[in-house]
Each structure stands twice: as structure tokens, then as C-alpha cells.
Design a protein around this motif. Structure first.
Motif, short mmCIF file in Angstrom:
data_model
loop_
_atom_site.label_atom_id
_atom_site.label_comp_id
_atom_site.label_asym_id
_atom_site.label_seq_id
_atom_site.Cartn_x
_atom_site.Cartn_y
_atom_site.Cartn_z
N ASP A 291 0.98 -1.29 -0.12
CA ASP A 291 -0.04 0.03 -0.01
C ASP A 291 0.82 1.24 -0.15
O ASP A 291 2.02 1.21 -0.06
CB ASP A 291 -0.96 -0.03 1.13
CG ASP A 291 -0.52 -0.07 2.44
OD1 ASP A 291 0.87 0.33 2.80
OD2 ASP A 291 -1.11 -0.18 3.62
N ASP A 292 0.16 2.33 0.28
CA ASP A 292 1.08 3.57 0.07
C ASP A 292 1.96 4.00 0.98
O ASP A 292 3.07 4.62 1.09
CB ASP A 292 0.14 4.82 -0.16
CG ASP A 292 -0.61 4.94 -1.32
OD1 ASP A 292 -0.22 4.23 -2.25
OD2 ASP A 292 -1.73 5.72 -1.09
N ASP A 293 1.89 3.06 2.13
CA ASP A 293 2.67 3.31 3.39
C ASP A 293 3.68 2.06 3.39
O ASP A 293 4.27 2.11 4.35
CB ASP A 293 1.95 3.09 4.68
CG ASP A 293 0.97 4.38 4.71
OD1 ASP A 293 1.53 5.45 4.29
OD2 ASP A 293 -0.10 4.16 5.30
N GLY A 294 3.72 1.12 2.29
CA GLY A 294 4.70 0.05 2.45
C GLY A 294 4.27 -1.09 2.93
O GLY A 294 5.15 -1.86 2.97
N PHE A 295 3.09 -1.15 3.52
CA PHE A 295 2.55 -2.42 4.10
C PHE A 295 1.71 -3.25 2.93
O PHE A 295 1.63 -2.90 1.92
CB PHE A 295 1.64 -2.08 5.27
CG PHE A 295 2.12 -1.35 6.46
CD1 PHE A 295 2.83 -2.40 7.36
CD2 PHE A 295 2.06 -0.10 6.50
CE1 PHE A 295 3.10 -1.68 8.43
CE2 PHE A 295 2.86 0.48 7.60
CZ PHE A 295 3.07 -0.35 8.57
N ASN A 296 1.86 -4.72 3.28
CA ASN A 296 1.41 -5.75 2.46
C ASN A 296 -0.06 -5.21 2.08
O ASN A 296 -0.89 -4.92 3.16
CB ASN A 296 1.46 -6.79 2.79
CG ASN A 296 0.75 -8.02 1.79
OD1 ASN A 296 -0.32 -7.89 1.33
ND2 ASN A 296 2.02 -8.90 1.54
N ALA A 297 -0.50 -5.04 0.92
CA ALA A 297 -1.83 -4.49 0.61
C ALA A 297 -3.11 -5.44 0.85
O ALA A 297 -4.04 -5.01 1.02
CB ALA A 297 -1.95 -4.18 -0.75
N ALA A 298 -2.55 -6.60 0.96
CA ALA A 298 -3.58 -7.84 1.52
C ALA A 298 -3.74 -7.76 2.96
O ALA A 298 -4.46 -8.74 3.56
CB ALA A 298 -3.27 -8.86 0.78
N ALA A 299 -3.15 -6.92 3.71
CA ALA A 299 -3.09 -7.22 5.16
C ALA A 299 -4.66 -7.30 5.67
O ALA A 299 -5.40 -6.47 5.36
CB ALA A 299 -2.29 -6.28 5.93
N GLY A 300 -4.79 -8.34 6.49
CA GLY A 300 -6.16 -8.87 7.14
C GLY A 300 -6.88 -9.64 6.25
O GLY A 300 -8.28 -9.89 6.65
N ARG A 301 -6.54 -10.14 4.98
CA ARG A 301 -7.54 -10.67 3.86
C ARG A 301 -7.07 -11.81 3.68
O ARG A 301 -5.68 -11.95 3.61
CB ARG A 301 -7.72 -9.83 2.74
CG ARG A 301 -8.41 -8.46 2.96
CD ARG A 301 -8.56 -7.74 1.81
NE ARG A 301 -7.62 -7.35 0.88
CZ ARG A 301 -7.35 -7.60 -0.30
NH1 ARG A 301 -8.01 -8.45 -1.05
NH2 ARG A 301 -6.19 -7.33 -0.65
N THR A 302 -7.80 -12.80 3.12
CA THR A 302 -7.26 -14.10 2.66
C THR A 302 -7.25 -13.87 0.87
O THR A 302 -8.34 -13.42 0.43
CB THR A 302 -8.05 -15.24 2.97
OG1 THR A 302 -8.04 -15.28 4.40
CG2 THR A 302 -7.73 -16.56 2.50
N VAL A 303 -6.12 -14.15 0.27
CA VAL A 303 -6.07 -13.97 -1.07
C VAL A 303 -5.86 -15.53 -1.66
O VAL A 303 -4.86 -15.99 -1.55
CB VAL A 303 -4.78 -13.05 -1.31
CG1 VAL A 303 -4.84 -12.72 -2.79
CG2 VAL A 303 -5.09 -11.99 -0.58
#
Length: 65
Positions: free
Chosen positions: A27-39
Motif C-alpha cells: 500500500d502507500d505506506d509500504g505495508f502488504n496491501a492484502a493485510a487482514g485478507r485471505t487471497v
């Protein structure tokens, strides 16, 4: 297979996306964009997903077969 990112463990190192950019995005802050989701991971990217998860120094990415 699927993966899930523990948002409490992700520390924005970005190694997952560096290792497997076709699987992981940040994401824009450098965290994994899928955090908290199952992909869902397409079959042809499963090896890359495993490599990206293994690259995480916080072990924030869990693979689910």
C-alpha cells in the motif's frame, strides 16, 4: 492455495513484494496491501507466493494449501 497476511505482524519491510512482485503488492505506506485478507493465488504463481512468504522477516504471511 491461498495466503493471509497478519496485519499485526506486517512491519512494511517490503521483502514479499521485492521477492514476488506478481503476487504481493504494497500500500502507500509500504505495508502488504492484502493485510487482514485471505487471497487466492493462481496456480502458476504458487512457487513465487511461497518464496515471498518465506522472505518476510516477521513471518506475517501464512500459506494455506
Amino acid at each position: 492455495m491461498k495466503y493471509v497476511v497478519d496485519s499485526a505482524l506486517c512491519a512494511a519491510h517490503g521483502l514479499c513484494a521485492d521477492t514476488a512482485p506478481d503476487v504481493f503488492t504494497l500500500d502507500d505506506d509500504g505495508f502488504n496491501a492484502a493485510a487482514g485478507r485471505t487471497v487466492d493465488v493462481p496456480e502458476h504463481l504458487e512457487a513465487a507466493a511461497r518464496e515471498g512468504a518465506a522472505a518476510c522477516p516477521e513471518s506475517a504471511i501464512q500459506i494455506q494449501d
